[in-house]
Scaffold this motif. Structure first.
Motif, PDB file in Angstrom:
ATOM      1  N   TRP A   5       0.822  -1.208   0.000  1.00  0.00           N
ATOM      2  CA  TRP A   5       0.000   0.000   0.000  1.00  0.00           C
ATOM      3  C   TRP A   5       0.857   1.258   0.000  1.00  0.00           C
ATOM      4  N   GLU A  66      -6.999  -4.101   3.812  1.00  0.00           N
ATOM      5  CA  GLU A  66      -7.135  -5.509   3.426  1.00  0.00           C
ATOM      6  C   GLU A  66      -8.584  -5.824   3.063  1.00  0.00           C
ATOM      7  N   SER A  68     -10.690  -3.706   1.905  1.00  0.00           N
ATOM      8  CA  SER A  68     -10.903  -3.041   0.621  1.00  0.00           C
ATOM      9  C   SER A  68     -10.385  -3.899  -0.525  1.00  0.00           C
ATOM     10  N   GLU A  69      -9.192  -4.449  -0.345  1.00  0.00           N
ATOM     11  CA  GLU A  69      -8.608  -5.287  -1.395  1.00  0.00           C
ATOM     12  C   GLU A  69      -9.456  -6.533  -1.639  1.00  0.00           C
ATOM     13  N   GLY A  73     -10.772  -5.208  -4.775  1.00  0.00           N
ATOM     14  CA  GLY A  73      -9.534  -5.412  -5.507  1.00  0.00           C
ATOM     15  C   GLY A  73      -8.648  -4.179  -5.423  1.00  0.00           C
ATOM     16  N   LEU A  74      -7.426  -4.298  -5.938  1.00  0.00           N
ATOM     17  CA  LEU A  74      -6.507  -3.158  -5.949  1.00  0.00           C
ATOM     18  C   LEU A  74      -6.840  -2.269  -7.143  1.00  0.00           C
ATOM     19  N   ILE A  80      -9.010   4.365  -3.881  1.00  0.00           N
ATOM     20  CA  ILE A  80      -9.080   3.298  -2.893  1.00  0.00           C
ATOM     21  C   ILE A  80     -10.386   3.504  -2.132  1.00  0.00           C
TER      22      ILE A  80
END
Length: 127
Positions: A5, A66, A68-69, A73-74, A80
């Motif tokens: 990140w 985490e 959020s990912e 996804g990234l 974000i």
């Protein structure tokens, strides 16, 4: 995870002009500019937060990133987005900016983790 990140935030910083904002670093802002050594995250209700990079070392912020990912996804070139509302994120940031004790941070971390497991059960995810 935090290093990933931090690297992502560093590459995004290069794309943004660093103008001085009159707002505080942890407040919502409509301006696209970001104060140096900060990153921008959005909540699911589309509120924008400018957060100090130093918070990337915090367990609560790492949990939110985490989550959020896992959920979104990234982002390759988009924002974000953390899976919480602005009220919760504002509360978390205000506690961190006041330098609350380790016990309160641990309690908040447990709350975020329980929110995380509750949202997984609702979505049927088995991560």
């Amino acid at each position: 995870m935090a290093k990933k990140w931090q690297k992502f935030a560093a590459t995004q910083r290069k794309k943004i002009s660093f103008e001085r904002l009159n707002n505080e670093a942890n407040s919502c802002s409509k301006s696209p500019a970001v104060i140096k050594d900060n990153f921008v995250i959005y909540t699911v209700d589309q509120k924008r937060f400018v957060v100090p990079l130093a918070y990337l070392d915090n367990e609560i912020i790492m949990q939110l990133l985490e989550m959020s990912e896992e959920e979104f996804g990234l982002p390759s070139d988009g924002p974000i987005i953390v899976p919480c509302d602005a009220l919760l994120l504002d509360y978390i940031i205000s506690l961190l900016s006041r330098g609350v004790g380790r016990q309160i941070q641990n309690a908040l971390s447990v709350s975020v983790a329980s929110y995380r497991s509750t949202s997984r059960e609702k979505s049927g995810s088995a991560c």
